[in-house]
Design a protein around this motif. Sequence first.
Motif, PDB file in Angstrom:
ATOM      1  N   LYS A 155       0.851  -1.194   0.000  1.00  0.00           N
ATOM      2  CA  LYS A 155       0.000   0.000   0.000  1.00  0.00           C
ATOM      3  C   LYS A 155       0.888   1.246   0.000  1.00  0.00           C
ATOM      4  O   LYS A 155       1.779   1.368   0.843  1.00  0.00           O
ATOM      5  CB  LYS A 155      -0.906   0.022   1.229  1.00  0.00           C
ATOM      6  CG  LYS A 155      -1.920  -1.108   1.285  1.00  0.00           C
ATOM      7  CD  LYS A 155      -2.758  -1.019   2.555  1.00  0.00           C
ATOM      8  CE  LYS A 155      -3.770  -2.159   2.627  1.00  0.00           C
ATOM      9  NZ  LYS A 155      -4.573  -2.087   3.889  1.00  0.00           N
ATOM     10  N   ALA A 157       0.663   5.495  -0.096  1.00  0.00           N
ATOM     11  CA  ALA A 157      -0.172   6.684   0.036  1.00  0.00           C
ATOM     12  C   ALA A 157       0.382   7.812  -0.826  1.00  0.00           C
ATOM     13  O   ALA A 157       1.602   7.976  -0.946  1.00  0.00           O
ATOM     14  CB  ALA A 157      -0.242   7.133   1.498  1.00  0.00           C
ATOM     15  N   THR A 192      -4.339  10.179   0.079  1.00  0.00           N
ATOM     16  CA  THR A 192      -4.539  10.506   1.490  1.00  0.00           C
ATOM     17  C   THR A 192      -3.899  11.849   1.792  1.00  0.00           C
ATOM     18  O   THR A 192      -2.775  12.109   1.370  1.00  0.00           O
ATOM     19  CB  THR A 192      -3.871   9.427   2.388  1.00  0.00           C
ATOM     20  OG1 THR A 192      -4.263   8.124   1.955  1.00  0.00           O
ATOM     21  CG2 THR A 192      -4.267   9.609   3.833  1.00  0.00           C
ATOM     22  N   ASP A 196      -2.571  12.854   7.340  1.00  0.00           N
ATOM     23  CA  ASP A 196      -3.046  11.478   7.550  1.00  0.00           C
ATOM     24  C   ASP A 196      -2.034  10.460   7.059  1.00  0.00           C
ATOM     25  O   ASP A 196      -1.923   9.360   7.615  1.00  0.00           O
ATOM     26  CB  ASP A 196      -4.388  11.284   6.839  1.00  0.00           C
ATOM     27  CG  ASP A 196      -5.481  12.173   7.414  1.00  0.00           C
ATOM     28  OD1 ASP A 196      -5.432  12.457   8.620  1.00  0.00           O
ATOM     29  OD2 ASP A 196      -6.355  12.599   6.642  1.00  0.00           O
ATOM     30  N   GLN A 197      -1.296  10.809   6.006  1.00  0.00           N
ATOM     31  CA  GLN A 197      -0.221   9.931   5.536  1.00  0.00           C
ATOM     32  C   GLN A 197       0.767   9.653   6.661  1.00  0.00           C
ATOM     33  O   GLN A 197       1.183   8.515   6.879  1.00  0.00           O
ATOM     34  CB  GLN A 197       0.538  10.581   4.379  1.00  0.00           C
ATOM     35  CG  GLN A 197      -0.178  10.674   3.067  1.00  0.00           C
ATOM     36  CD  GLN A 197       0.679  11.361   2.032  1.00  0.00           C
ATOM     37  OE1 GLN A 197       1.802  11.792   2.316  1.00  0.00           O
ATOM     38  NE2 GLN A 197       0.169  11.478   0.823  1.00  0.00           N
ATOM     39  N   ASN A 199       0.347   9.816   9.898  1.00  0.00           N
ATOM     40  CA  ASN A 199      -0.238   8.955  10.931  1.00  0.00           C
ATOM     41  C   ASN A 199      -0.293   7.502  10.476  1.00  0.00           C
ATOM     42  O   ASN A 199       0.054   6.584  11.243  1.00  0.00           O
ATOM     43  CB  ASN A 199      -1.640   9.448  11.294  1.00  0.00           C
ATOM     44  CG  ASN A 199      -1.629  10.797  11.991  1.00  0.00           C
ATOM     45  OD1 ASN A 199      -0.648  11.153  12.648  1.00  0.00           O
ATOM     46  ND2 ASN A 199      -2.710  11.546  11.862  1.00  0.00           N
ATOM     47  N   LEU A 200      -0.728   7.277   9.257  1.00  0.00           N
ATOM     48  CA  LEU A 200      -0.820   5.914   8.736  1.00  0.00           C
ATOM     49  C   LEU A 200       0.558   5.264   8.635  1.00  0.00           C
ATOM     50  O   LEU A 200       0.726   4.076   8.919  1.00  0.00           O
ATOM     51  CB  LEU A 200      -1.495   5.915   7.364  1.00  0.00           C
ATOM     52  CG  LEU A 200      -2.990   6.247   7.338  1.00  0.00           C
ATOM     53  CD1 LEU A 200      -3.474   6.397   5.901  1.00  0.00           C
ATOM     54  CD2 LEU A 200      -3.794   5.173   8.060  1.00  0.00           C
ATOM     55  N   GLN A 203       1.758   4.239  12.027  1.00  0.00           N
ATOM     56  CA  GLN A 203       1.030   3.057  12.484  1.00  0.00           C
ATOM     57  C   GLN A 203       1.337   1.821  11.636  1.00  0.00           C
ATOM     58  O   GLN A 203       0.805   0.744  11.899  1.00  0.00           O
ATOM     59  CB  GLN A 203      -0.478   3.332  12.434  1.00  0.00           C
ATOM     60  CG  GLN A 203      -0.931   4.437  13.365  1.00  0.00           C
ATOM     61  CD  GLN A 203      -2.331   4.946  13.030  1.00  0.00           C
ATOM     62  OE1 GLN A 203      -3.045   4.335  12.224  1.00  0.00           O
ATOM     63  NE2 GLN A 203      -2.733   6.043  13.639  1.00  0.00           N
ATOM     64  N   LYS A 204       2.184   2.006  10.607  1.00  0.00           N
ATOM     65  CA  LYS A 204       2.536   0.946   9.657  1.00  0.00           C
ATOM     66  C   LYS A 204       1.307   0.412   8.913  1.00  0.00           C
ATOM     67  O   LYS A 204       1.265  -0.749   8.483  1.00  0.00           O
ATOM     68  CB  LYS A 204       3.291  -0.194  10.350  1.00  0.00           C
ATOM     69  CG  LYS A 204       4.619   0.234  10.963  1.00  0.00           C
ATOM     70  CD  LYS A 204       5.421  -0.943  11.447  1.00  0.00           C
ATOM     71  CE  LYS A 204       6.728  -0.490  12.108  1.00  0.00           C
ATOM     72  NZ  LYS A 204       7.609   0.248  11.189  1.00  0.00           N
ATOM     73  N   ALA A 205       0.312   1.279   8.755  1.00  0.00           N
ATOM     74  CA  ALA A 205      -0.882   0.926   7.998  1.00  0.00           C
ATOM     75  C   ALA A 205      -0.657   1.088   6.498  1.00  0.00           C
ATOM     76  O   ALA A 205      -1.453   0.585   5.697  1.00  0.00           O
ATOM     77  CB  ALA A 205      -2.065   1.781   8.445  1.00  0.00           C
ATOM     78  N   VAL A 206       0.389   1.817   6.110  1.00  0.00           N
ATOM     79  CA  VAL A 206       0.823   1.880   4.711  1.00  0.00           C
ATOM     80  C   VAL A 206       2.302   1.529   4.675  1.00  0.00           C
ATOM     81  O   VAL A 206       3.042   1.758   5.650  1.00  0.00           O
ATOM     82  CB  VAL A 206       0.579   3.274   4.076  1.00  0.00           C
ATOM     83  CG1 VAL A 206      -0.905   3.578   3.992  1.00  0.00           C
ATOM     84  CG2 VAL A 206       1.315   4.363   4.831  1.00  0.00           C
TER      85      VAL A 206
END
Length: 339
Positions: A155, A157, A192, A196-197, A199-200, A203-206
Amino acid sequence: MSFPRNLLLSFPLLLAHLGCNRDEPAPASTGGHAKPFVLRVGHFPNVTHAQGVIAHAMTNRAKKLQQGNGWFEERLGPGVKINWFVYNAGPSAMEALFADSIDLTYVGPSPALNAYTRSKGEEVRVIAGAAEGGAALVVQRDGRIRSPQDFKGRKIATPQLGNTQDVACRAWLVSHGFKVTQLGGDVQVIPTANPDQLNLFQQKAVDAVWTVEPWVSRLELDAGGSVFLEESDAVTTLVVASAKFLRERRELAMRFVAAHAELTQWISANPDEAQKLVAEELKAETSRPIPQDLLSRSWKRLKFTSEIDLAPLEKFVAAARSVGFLRDTVELSRLLEVP
Protein backbone atom coordinates in the motif's frame (compact mmCIF):
# COMPACT_ATOMS: atom_id res chain seq x y z
CA MET A 1 -10.75 14.00 -23.91
CA SER A 2 -12.11 12.17 -20.85
CA PHE A 3 -11.07 12.11 -17.23
CA PRO A 4 -12.25 10.16 -14.20
CA ARG A 5 -15.30 12.04 -13.01
CA ASN A 6 -13.83 12.92 -9.63
CA LEU A 7 -10.86 14.59 -11.32
CA LEU A 8 -12.92 17.12 -13.26
CA LEU A 9 -12.85 20.67 -11.99
CA SER A 10 -16.04 22.26 -10.74
CA PHE A 11 -16.96 25.90 -10.88
CA PRO A 12 -19.01 26.80 -7.78
CA LEU A 13 -20.61 30.21 -7.72
CA LEU A 14 -19.39 30.66 -4.18
CA LEU A 15 -15.94 31.40 -5.60
CA ALA A 16 -17.17 34.93 -6.22
CA HIS A 17 -16.20 35.88 -2.67
CA LEU A 18 -12.56 35.15 -3.43
CA GLY A 19 -12.02 38.58 -4.86
CA CYS A 20 -13.29 38.87 -8.40
CA ASN A 21 -14.18 42.52 -7.79
CA ARG A 22 -11.31 44.98 -7.88
CA ASP A 23 -10.54 48.62 -8.45
CA GLU A 24 -9.69 49.67 -12.00
CA PRO A 25 -7.81 52.82 -13.03
CA ALA A 26 -10.19 55.79 -12.97
CA PRO A 27 -10.98 57.32 -16.39
CA ALA A 28 -8.78 60.31 -17.17
CA SER A 29 -11.84 62.43 -17.89
CA THR A 30 -12.86 62.36 -14.22
CA GLY A 31 -9.89 64.49 -13.27
CA GLY A 32 -9.28 62.26 -10.25
CA HIS A 33 -6.30 60.13 -9.33
CA ALA A 34 -6.23 56.66 -10.84
CA LYS A 35 -6.99 53.87 -8.41
CA PRO A 36 -4.43 51.06 -8.20
CA PHE A 37 -4.94 47.96 -10.30
CA VAL A 38 -5.38 44.98 -7.97
CA LEU A 39 -3.35 41.98 -9.12
CA ARG A 40 -4.71 38.81 -7.52
CA VAL A 41 -2.14 36.07 -6.92
CA GLY A 42 -2.54 32.61 -5.37
CA HIS A 43 -0.12 30.23 -3.66
CA PHE A 44 -0.16 27.25 -1.29
CA PRO A 45 1.04 27.40 2.33
CA ASN A 46 4.01 25.18 1.49
CA VAL A 47 7.77 25.48 1.23
CA THR A 48 7.56 24.37 -2.42
CA HIS A 49 5.77 27.68 -3.15
CA ALA A 50 8.55 29.69 -1.54
CA GLN A 51 8.43 32.66 -3.94
CA GLY A 52 4.74 33.19 -3.29
CA VAL A 53 5.08 32.61 0.45
CA ILE A 54 8.03 35.02 0.76
CA ALA A 55 6.42 37.73 -1.36
CA HIS A 56 3.22 37.39 0.69
CA ALA A 57 5.27 37.83 3.86
CA MET A 58 6.89 40.98 2.44
CA THR A 59 3.49 42.41 1.51
CA ASN A 60 2.24 41.77 5.04
CA ARG A 61 5.35 43.35 6.59
CA ALA A 62 4.96 46.50 4.51
CA LYS A 63 1.31 46.80 5.55
CA LYS A 64 2.10 46.20 9.21
CA LEU A 65 4.90 48.74 9.29
CA GLN A 66 2.96 51.13 7.06
CA GLN A 67 6.10 51.90 5.16
CA GLY A 68 7.81 50.65 2.04
CA ASN A 69 6.37 48.10 -0.37
CA GLY A 70 6.35 44.37 -0.83
CA TRP A 71 8.61 42.62 -3.33
CA PHE A 72 6.23 42.68 -6.27
CA GLU A 73 4.66 46.02 -5.37
CA GLU A 74 8.10 47.63 -5.46
CA ARG A 75 8.79 46.26 -8.93
CA LEU A 76 5.36 46.46 -10.55
CA GLY A 77 4.98 50.16 -9.84
CA PRO A 78 2.79 52.45 -7.71
CA GLY A 79 -0.26 51.76 -9.88
CA VAL A 80 -0.42 48.08 -8.83
CA LYS A 81 -1.59 46.53 -5.57
CA ILE A 82 -1.18 42.80 -4.76
CA ASN A 83 -3.96 40.76 -3.14
CA TRP A 84 -2.78 37.32 -2.03
CA PHE A 85 -5.01 34.23 -1.86
CA VAL A 86 -3.99 30.98 -0.15
CA TYR A 87 -5.19 27.61 -1.45
CA ASN A 88 -4.69 24.13 -0.02
CA ALA A 89 -5.15 22.21 -3.27
CA GLY A 90 -4.37 22.73 -6.93
CA PRO A 91 -7.92 22.17 -8.23
CA SER A 92 -9.20 24.96 -5.95
CA ALA A 93 -6.62 27.38 -7.32
CA MET A 94 -7.47 26.48 -10.90
CA GLU A 95 -11.19 26.85 -10.21
CA ALA A 96 -10.47 30.36 -8.97
CA LEU A 97 -8.49 31.10 -12.12
CA PHE A 98 -11.38 29.88 -14.30
CA ALA A 99 -13.86 31.94 -12.27
CA ASP A 100 -11.74 35.09 -12.79
CA SER A 101 -11.21 35.33 -9.03
CA ILE A 102 -7.41 35.41 -9.44
CA ASP A 103 -5.06 36.36 -12.27
CA LEU A 104 -2.00 34.27 -11.43
CA THR A 105 -1.14 31.40 -9.14
CA TYR A 106 1.74 29.20 -8.02
CA VAL A 107 0.58 25.61 -8.61
CA GLY A 108 1.80 22.11 -9.41
CA PRO A 109 2.00 20.79 -12.99
CA SER A 110 -0.85 18.26 -12.69
CA PRO A 111 -3.60 20.78 -11.79
CA ALA A 112 -2.24 23.19 -14.41
CA LEU A 113 -2.29 20.54 -17.14
CA ASN A 114 -5.74 19.29 -16.12
CA ALA A 115 -7.10 22.84 -16.31
CA TYR A 116 -5.39 23.51 -19.65
CA THR A 117 -6.80 20.31 -21.11
CA ARG A 118 -10.29 20.84 -19.71
CA SER A 119 -10.45 24.29 -21.31
CA LYS A 120 -9.09 22.87 -24.60
CA GLY A 121 -6.05 25.10 -24.29
CA GLU A 122 -8.08 28.31 -24.14
CA GLU A 123 -7.84 29.50 -20.53
CA VAL A 124 -4.51 28.56 -18.91
CA ARG A 125 -0.91 29.55 -19.60
CA VAL A 126 2.34 28.62 -17.84
CA ILE A 127 4.45 31.78 -17.67
CA ALA A 128 7.40 30.70 -15.48
CA GLY A 129 8.90 27.91 -13.45
CA ALA A 130 9.17 28.14 -9.66
CA ALA A 131 10.53 24.95 -8.07
CA GLU A 132 11.93 21.55 -8.95
CA GLY A 133 12.59 18.48 -6.83
CA GLY A 134 11.40 17.95 -3.27
CA ALA A 135 9.32 14.86 -4.08
CA ALA A 136 10.23 11.34 -3.00
CA LEU A 137 9.01 7.81 -2.36
CA VAL A 138 9.51 7.01 1.33
CA VAL A 139 9.35 3.44 2.66
CA GLN A 140 9.31 1.80 6.05
CA ARG A 141 12.79 1.21 7.42
CA ASP A 142 12.08 -2.41 8.41
CA GLY A 143 13.52 -3.95 5.25
CA ARG A 144 10.22 -5.13 3.80
CA ILE A 145 10.91 -3.12 0.63
CA ARG A 146 14.39 -3.32 -0.91
CA SER A 147 13.67 -3.35 -4.66
CA PRO A 148 10.87 -2.26 -7.01
CA GLN A 149 9.58 -5.85 -7.13
CA ASP A 150 8.94 -5.71 -3.37
CA PHE A 151 6.07 -3.26 -3.89
CA LYS A 152 3.77 -6.03 -5.15
CA GLY A 153 0.82 -6.32 -2.78
CA ARG A 154 1.87 -3.20 -0.85
CA LYS A 155 0.00 0.00 0.00
CA ILE A 156 1.37 3.39 -1.06
CA ALA A 157 -0.17 6.68 0.04
CA THR A 158 -0.15 9.76 -2.22
CA PRO A 159 -1.43 13.29 -1.41
CA GLN A 160 -4.46 13.42 -3.73
CA LEU A 161 -5.96 11.45 -6.62
CA GLY A 162 -4.49 12.82 -9.84
CA ASN A 163 -2.14 15.29 -8.18
CA THR A 164 1.48 15.60 -9.31
CA GLN A 165 2.90 12.99 -6.93
CA ASP A 166 -0.03 10.61 -7.43
CA VAL A 167 0.54 10.59 -11.20
CA ALA A 168 4.29 10.14 -10.74
CA CYS A 169 3.75 7.23 -8.35
CA ARG A 170 1.31 5.38 -10.61
CA ALA A 171 3.45 5.95 -13.71
CA TRP A 172 6.55 4.62 -11.92
CA LEU A 173 4.70 1.49 -10.82
CA VAL A 174 3.38 0.90 -14.34
CA SER A 175 6.90 1.33 -15.74
CA HIS A 176 7.99 -1.55 -13.49
CA GLY A 177 5.32 -3.87 -14.81
CA PHE A 178 2.66 -3.49 -12.14
CA LYS A 179 -1.02 -3.26 -12.95
CA VAL A 180 -2.41 -0.28 -11.06
CA THR A 181 -6.06 0.77 -11.02
CA GLN A 182 -7.86 3.48 -9.08
CA LEU A 183 -9.34 0.85 -6.77
CA GLY A 184 -6.49 -1.64 -6.51
CA GLY A 185 -4.33 -3.71 -8.83
CA ASP A 186 -0.95 -5.24 -7.99
CA VAL A 187 -0.15 -2.27 -5.75
CA GLN A 188 -2.78 -0.30 -3.87
CA VAL A 189 -2.31 3.46 -4.26
CA ILE A 190 -4.26 5.33 -1.60
CA PRO A 191 -4.82 9.09 -2.04
CA THR A 192 -4.54 10.51 1.49
CA ALA A 193 -4.04 14.00 2.90
CA ASN A 194 -0.44 14.59 3.99
CA PRO A 195 -1.12 14.75 7.77
CA ASP A 196 -3.05 11.48 7.55
CA GLN A 197 -0.22 9.93 5.54
CA LEU A 198 2.13 10.58 8.42
CA ASN A 199 -0.24 8.95 10.93
CA LEU A 200 -0.82 5.91 8.74
CA PHE A 201 2.90 5.53 8.12
CA GLN A 202 3.66 5.74 11.85
CA GLN A 203 1.03 3.06 12.48
CA LYS A 204 2.54 0.95 9.66
CA ALA A 205 -0.88 0.93 8.00
CA VAL A 206 0.82 1.88 4.71
CA ASP A 207 4.10 0.52 3.42
CA ALA A 208 5.24 3.65 1.61
CA VAL A 209 4.35 7.25 0.82
CA TRP A 210 5.02 9.24 -2.37
CA THR A 211 4.83 12.89 -1.37
CA VAL A 212 6.60 16.25 -1.42
CA GLU A 213 8.46 18.41 1.08
CA PRO A 214 8.20 19.17 3.92
CA TRP A 215 6.33 15.89 4.33
CA VAL A 216 9.21 13.81 2.97
CA SER A 217 11.42 15.13 5.76
CA ARG A 218 8.65 14.70 8.34
CA LEU A 219 8.33 11.05 7.36
CA GLU A 220 12.07 10.70 7.89
CA LEU A 221 12.33 12.67 11.13
CA ASP A 222 9.03 11.83 12.83
CA ALA A 223 8.27 8.36 11.50
CA GLY A 224 11.66 6.80 10.80
CA GLY A 225 11.05 6.51 7.07
CA SER A 226 13.74 5.92 4.47
CA VAL A 227 13.85 7.55 1.02
CA PHE A 228 13.65 4.81 -1.61
CA LEU A 229 13.48 7.08 -4.66
CA GLU A 230 13.89 10.84 -5.03
CA GLU A 231 12.57 13.02 -7.85
CA SER A 232 15.33 15.60 -7.80
CA ASP A 233 14.63 17.03 -11.26
CA ALA A 234 10.84 16.82 -11.41
CA VAL A 235 8.86 20.03 -11.90
CA THR A 236 7.19 20.76 -8.59
CA THR A 237 5.76 24.27 -8.90
CA LEU A 238 4.85 26.55 -11.82
CA VAL A 239 3.55 30.08 -12.23
CA VAL A 240 0.28 29.93 -14.13
CA ALA A 241 -1.80 32.81 -15.49
CA SER A 242 -5.20 33.05 -17.08
CA ALA A 243 -5.10 33.63 -20.83
CA LYS A 244 -7.46 36.56 -20.26
CA PHE A 245 -4.97 38.27 -17.97
CA LEU A 246 -2.18 37.83 -20.52
CA ARG A 247 -4.33 39.28 -23.28
CA GLU A 248 -5.43 42.30 -21.27
CA ARG A 249 -2.36 43.01 -19.11
CA ARG A 250 0.60 41.56 -20.99
CA GLU A 251 3.05 44.27 -19.94
CA LEU A 252 2.10 43.77 -16.29
CA ALA A 253 2.52 40.01 -16.71
CA MET A 254 5.97 40.62 -18.19
CA ARG A 255 6.96 42.76 -15.19
CA PHE A 256 5.62 40.11 -12.80
CA VAL A 257 7.70 37.37 -14.46
CA ALA A 258 10.81 39.57 -14.28
CA ALA A 259 10.18 40.31 -10.58
CA HIS A 260 9.55 36.60 -9.93
CA ALA A 261 12.88 35.70 -11.59
CA GLU A 262 14.66 38.33 -9.49
CA LEU A 263 13.05 36.99 -6.31
CA THR A 264 14.12 33.45 -7.26
CA GLN A 265 17.72 34.66 -7.60
CA TRP A 266 17.47 36.43 -4.25
CA ILE A 267 16.27 33.22 -2.58
CA SER A 268 19.29 31.33 -3.92
CA ALA A 269 21.67 34.06 -2.73
CA ASN A 270 20.02 34.49 0.70
CA PRO A 271 18.82 31.05 1.86
CA ASP A 272 18.86 31.84 5.59
CA GLU A 273 16.80 35.02 5.28
CA ALA A 274 14.51 33.33 2.77
CA GLN A 275 13.84 30.46 5.18
CA LYS A 276 13.04 32.91 7.99
CA LEU A 277 10.45 34.62 5.83
CA VAL A 278 8.95 31.28 4.80
CA ALA A 279 8.72 30.17 8.43
CA GLU A 280 7.15 33.49 9.44
CA GLU A 281 4.50 33.41 6.74
CA LEU A 282 3.68 29.71 7.05
CA LYS A 283 3.06 30.18 10.77
CA ALA A 284 0.75 33.10 9.98
CA GLU A 285 -1.16 31.13 7.35
CA THR A 286 -1.46 27.79 9.12
CA SER A 287 -1.20 28.79 12.81
CA ARG A 288 1.47 26.10 13.16
CA PRO A 289 5.20 26.81 13.37
CA ILE A 290 7.53 24.83 11.13
CA PRO A 291 10.65 23.62 12.99
CA GLN A 292 13.89 25.03 11.63
CA ASP A 293 15.52 21.61 11.27
CA LEU A 294 12.55 20.44 9.19
CA LEU A 295 12.63 23.56 7.02
CA SER A 296 16.40 23.31 6.47
CA ARG A 297 16.18 19.63 5.57
CA SER A 298 13.35 20.29 3.12
CA TRP A 299 15.20 23.23 1.55
CA LYS A 300 18.15 21.05 0.54
CA ARG A 301 15.94 18.90 -1.70
CA LEU A 302 14.44 21.85 -3.58
CA LYS A 303 15.78 23.85 -6.49
CA PHE A 304 14.11 27.22 -7.00
CA THR A 305 14.18 28.28 -10.63
CA SER A 306 12.15 30.59 -12.82
CA GLU A 307 13.17 28.70 -15.96
CA ILE A 308 10.73 26.35 -17.68
CA ASP A 309 10.43 24.57 -21.00
CA LEU A 310 7.99 22.13 -22.54
CA ALA A 311 10.11 18.98 -22.23
CA PRO A 312 9.35 18.14 -18.56
CA LEU A 313 5.69 19.01 -19.06
CA GLU A 314 5.50 16.72 -22.08
CA LYS A 315 7.11 14.01 -19.94
CA PHE A 316 4.47 14.53 -17.28
CA VAL A 317 1.68 14.32 -19.87
CA ALA A 318 3.14 11.01 -21.07
CA ALA A 319 3.13 9.75 -17.47
CA ALA A 320 -0.48 10.85 -16.96
CA ARG A 321 -1.49 9.10 -20.19
CA SER A 322 0.30 5.89 -19.16
CA VAL A 323 -1.92 5.61 -16.07
CA GLY A 324 -5.17 6.59 -17.76
CA PHE A 325 -5.63 10.15 -16.54
CA LEU A 326 -5.26 11.47 -20.10
CA ARG A 327 -6.75 9.35 -22.88
CA ASP A 328 -6.38 11.59 -25.93
CA THR A 329 -3.48 13.45 -27.49
CA VAL A 330 -2.80 16.71 -25.67
CA GLU A 331 -1.60 19.63 -27.80
CA LEU A 332 0.74 21.68 -25.60
CA SER A 333 1.79 24.30 -28.14
CA ARG A 334 -0.16 27.06 -26.37
CA LEU A 335 0.54 25.99 -22.78
CA LEU A 336 3.87 27.73 -22.35
CA GLU A 337 3.71 31.48 -22.93
CA VAL A 338 6.44 33.53 -21.29
CA PRO A 339 5.44 37.21 -21.75
